[in-house]
Design a protein around this motif. Structure first.
Motif, PDB file in Angstrom:
ATOM      1  N   MET A  63      -2.669  -1.369   6.344  1.00 52.58           N
ATOM      2  CA  MET A  63      -1.486  -2.036   6.908  1.00 52.58           C
ATOM      3  C   MET A  63      -0.582  -1.034   7.616  1.00 52.58           C
ATOM      4  O   MET A  63      -0.023  -1.345   8.677  1.00 52.58           O
ATOM      5  CB  MET A  63      -0.716  -2.768   5.802  1.00 52.58           C
ATOM      6  N   LEU A  64      -0.433   0.151   7.049  1.00 52.04           N
ATOM      7  CA  LEU A  64       0.376   1.184   7.690  1.00 52.04           C
ATOM      8  C   LEU A  64      -0.242   1.600   9.024  1.00 52.04           C
ATOM      9  O   LEU A  64       0.457   1.760  10.021  1.00 52.04           O
ATOM     10  CB  LEU A  64       0.521   2.398   6.771  1.00 52.04           C
ATOM     11  N   GLU A  65      -1.551   1.762   9.013  1.00 53.04           N
ATOM     12  CA  GLU A  65      -2.245   2.152  10.248  1.00 53.04           C
ATOM     13  C   GLU A  65      -2.153   1.066  11.320  1.00 53.04           C
ATOM     14  O   GLU A  65      -2.102   1.366  12.503  1.00 53.04           O
ATOM     15  CB  GLU A  65      -3.713   2.483   9.942  1.00 53.04           C
ATOM     16  N   GLU A  66      -2.101  -0.174  10.874  1.00 49.97           N
ATOM     17  CA  GLU A  66      -2.003  -1.314  11.797  1.00 49.97           C
ATOM     18  C   GLU A  66      -0.555  -1.662  12.135  1.00 49.97           C
ATOM     19  O   GLU A  66      -0.303  -2.611  12.862  1.00 49.97           O
ATOM     20  CB  GLU A  66      -2.694  -2.532  11.181  1.00 49.97           C
ATOM     21  N   GLN A  67       0.383  -0.928  11.564  1.00 48.63           N
ATOM     22  CA  GLN A  67       1.810  -1.150  11.771  1.00 48.63           C
ATOM     23  C   GLN A  67       2.230  -2.579  11.383  1.00 48.63           C
ATOM     24  O   GLN A  67       2.945  -3.261  12.117  1.00 48.63           O
ATOM     25  CB  GLN A  67       2.203  -0.824  13.211  1.00 48.63           C
ATOM     26  N   ALA A  68       1.779  -2.970  10.214  1.00 49.45           N
ATOM     27  CA  ALA A  68       2.147  -4.281   9.673  1.00 49.45           C
ATOM     28  C   ALA A  68       3.638  -4.292   9.350  1.00 49.45           C
ATOM     29  O   ALA A  68       4.260  -3.233   9.221  1.00 49.45           O
ATOM     30  CB  ALA A  68       1.330  -4.567   8.416  1.00 49.45           C
ATOM     31  N   PRO A  69       4.218  -5.474   9.192  1.00 49.18           N
ATOM     32  CA  PRO A  69       5.641  -5.554   8.832  1.00 49.18           C
ATOM     33  C   PRO A  69       5.930  -4.833   7.509  1.00 49.18           C
ATOM     34  O   PRO A  69       5.142  -4.914   6.559  1.00 49.18           O
ATOM     35  CB  PRO A  69       5.891  -7.056   8.693  1.00 49.18           C
ATOM     36  N   GLN A  76       2.634  -5.225  -0.955  1.00 49.27           N
ATOM     37  CA  GLN A  76       1.374  -4.650  -1.421  1.00 49.27           C
ATOM     38  C   GLN A  76       1.619  -3.429  -2.309  1.00 49.27           C
ATOM     39  O   GLN A  76       0.938  -3.238  -3.314  1.00 49.27           O
ATOM     40  CB  GLN A  76       0.483  -4.270  -0.236  1.00 49.27           C
ATOM     41  N   LEU A  77       2.577  -2.608  -1.943  1.00 51.83           N
ATOM     42  CA  LEU A  77       2.917  -1.453  -2.781  1.00 51.83           C
ATOM     43  C   LEU A  77       3.419  -1.888  -4.154  1.00 51.83           C
ATOM     44  O   LEU A  77       3.127  -1.256  -5.174  1.00 51.83           O
ATOM     45  CB  LEU A  77       3.967  -0.574  -2.098  1.00 51.83           C
ATOM     46  N   PHE A  78       4.166  -2.975  -4.180  1.00 51.43           N
ATOM     47  CA  PHE A  78       4.646  -3.529  -5.443  1.00 51.43           C
ATOM     48  C   PHE A  78       3.460  -3.934  -6.311  1.00 51.43           C
ATOM     49  O   PHE A  78       3.447  -3.670  -7.524  1.00 51.43           O
ATOM     50  CB  PHE A  78       5.561  -4.723  -5.173  1.00 51.43           C
ATOM     51  N   ALA A  79       2.443  -4.536  -5.697  1.00 48.45           N
ATOM     52  CA  ALA A  79       1.246  -4.944  -6.440  1.00 48.45           C
ATOM     53  C   ALA A  79       0.528  -3.726  -7.010  1.00 48.45           C
ATOM     54  O   ALA A  79       0.056  -3.750  -8.153  1.00 48.45           O
ATOM     55  CB  ALA A  79       0.315  -5.752  -5.540  1.00 48.45           C
ATOM     56  N   GLY A 124      -7.855  -1.319  -4.606  1.00 43.94           N
ATOM     57  CA  GLY A 124      -8.007  -2.234  -3.478  1.00 43.94           C
ATOM     58  C   GLY A 124      -6.685  -2.507  -2.782  1.00 43.94           C
ATOM     59  O   GLY A 124      -6.607  -2.527  -1.547  1.00 43.94           O
ATOM     60  N   HIS A 125      -5.649  -2.721  -3.569  1.00 41.13           N
ATOM     61  CA  HIS A 125      -4.320  -2.942  -2.990  1.00 41.13           C
ATOM     62  C   HIS A 125      -3.854  -1.706  -2.218  1.00 41.13           C
ATOM     63  O   HIS A 125      -3.275  -1.822  -1.140  1.00 41.13           O
ATOM     64  CB  HIS A 125      -3.282  -3.266  -4.075  1.00 41.13           C
ATOM     65  N   LEU A 126      -4.113  -0.528  -2.768  1.00 41.29           N
ATOM     66  CA  LEU A 126      -3.692   0.703  -2.113  1.00 41.29           C
ATOM     67  C   LEU A 126      -4.445   0.901  -0.795  1.00 41.29           C
ATOM     68  O   LEU A 126      -3.846   1.301   0.212  1.00 41.29           O
ATOM     69  CB  LEU A 126      -3.905   1.903  -3.040  1.00 41.29           C
ATOM     70  N   ALA A 127      -5.731   0.602  -0.789  1.00 41.42           N
ATOM     71  CA  ALA A 127      -6.499   0.685   0.460  1.00 41.42           C
ATOM     72  C   ALA A 127      -5.922  -0.275   1.499  1.00 41.42           C
ATOM     73  O   ALA A 127      -5.838   0.054   2.688  1.00 41.42           O
ATOM     74  CB  ALA A 127      -7.974   0.371   0.193  1.00 41.42           C
ATOM     75  N   LYS A 128      -5.500  -1.438   1.039  1.00 39.49           N
ATOM     76  CA  LYS A 128      -4.879  -2.417   1.940  1.00 39.49           C
ATOM     77  C   LYS A 128      -3.562  -1.871   2.496  1.00 39.49           C
ATOM     78  O   LYS A 128      -3.264  -2.050   3.685  1.00 39.49           O
ATOM     79  CB  LYS A 128      -4.659  -3.740   1.195  1.00 39.49           C
ATOM     80  N   VAL A 129      -2.775  -1.212   1.665  1.00 41.48           N
ATOM     81  CA  VAL A 129      -1.509  -0.628   2.114  1.00 41.48           C
ATOM     82  C   VAL A 129      -1.772   0.396   3.222  1.00 41.48           C
ATOM     83  O   VAL A 129      -1.089   0.401   4.256  1.00 41.48           O
ATOM     84  CB  VAL A 129      -0.743   0.034   0.946  1.00 41.48           C
ATOM     85  N   ILE A 130      -2.747   1.240   3.026  1.00 40.74           N
ATOM     86  CA  ILE A 130      -3.069   2.264   4.029  1.00 40.74           C
ATOM     87  C   ILE A 130      -3.472   1.609   5.341  1.00 40.74           C
ATOM     88  O   ILE A 130      -3.008   2.003   6.417  1.00 40.74           O
ATOM     89  CB  ILE A 130      -4.162   3.211   3.494  1.00 40.74           C
TER      90      ILE A 130
END
Length: 87
Positions: free
Chosen positions: A29-35, A42-45, A21-27
């Motif tokens: 976030m990258l697509e949305e150009q999050a900070p 999230q990657l740390f999690a 779930g965290h990894l899906a969130k990272v992907i």
């Protein structure tokens, strides 16, 4: 299903599902150009969840598959060496 002494497997599965779930969130976030700091968090999690799951799996293997009170003549030293290289 074969008899399995690994009672920790459901716990490990739950940890890996959280990491997934965290990894899906990272992907996303990258697509949305999050900070970047949010993405790093999230990657740390993800990393911590996987490391913990691996540690629990290896300790469980040592406790249940390499114990000297198994039916064999003693613990399998080669198996022990193999599994501990992943710690």
């Amino acid at each position: 299903m074969k008899d399995n002494p690994h009672q920790s497997h459901p716990q490990i599965t739950a940890r890996l599902r959280r990491a997934h779930g965290h990894l899906a969130k990272v992907i996303a976030m990258l697509e949305e150009q999050a900070p970047c700091s949010d993405i790093a968090q999230q990657l740390f999690a993800v990393e911590k969840a996987i490391v913990k799951a691996k540690r629990v799996l290896i300790h469980d293997h040592i406790d249940h598959c390499l114990s000297s009170d198994r039916e064999s003549s003693g613990p399998d030293i080669e198996d022990f060496k193999t599994i501990t290289k992943y710690l």
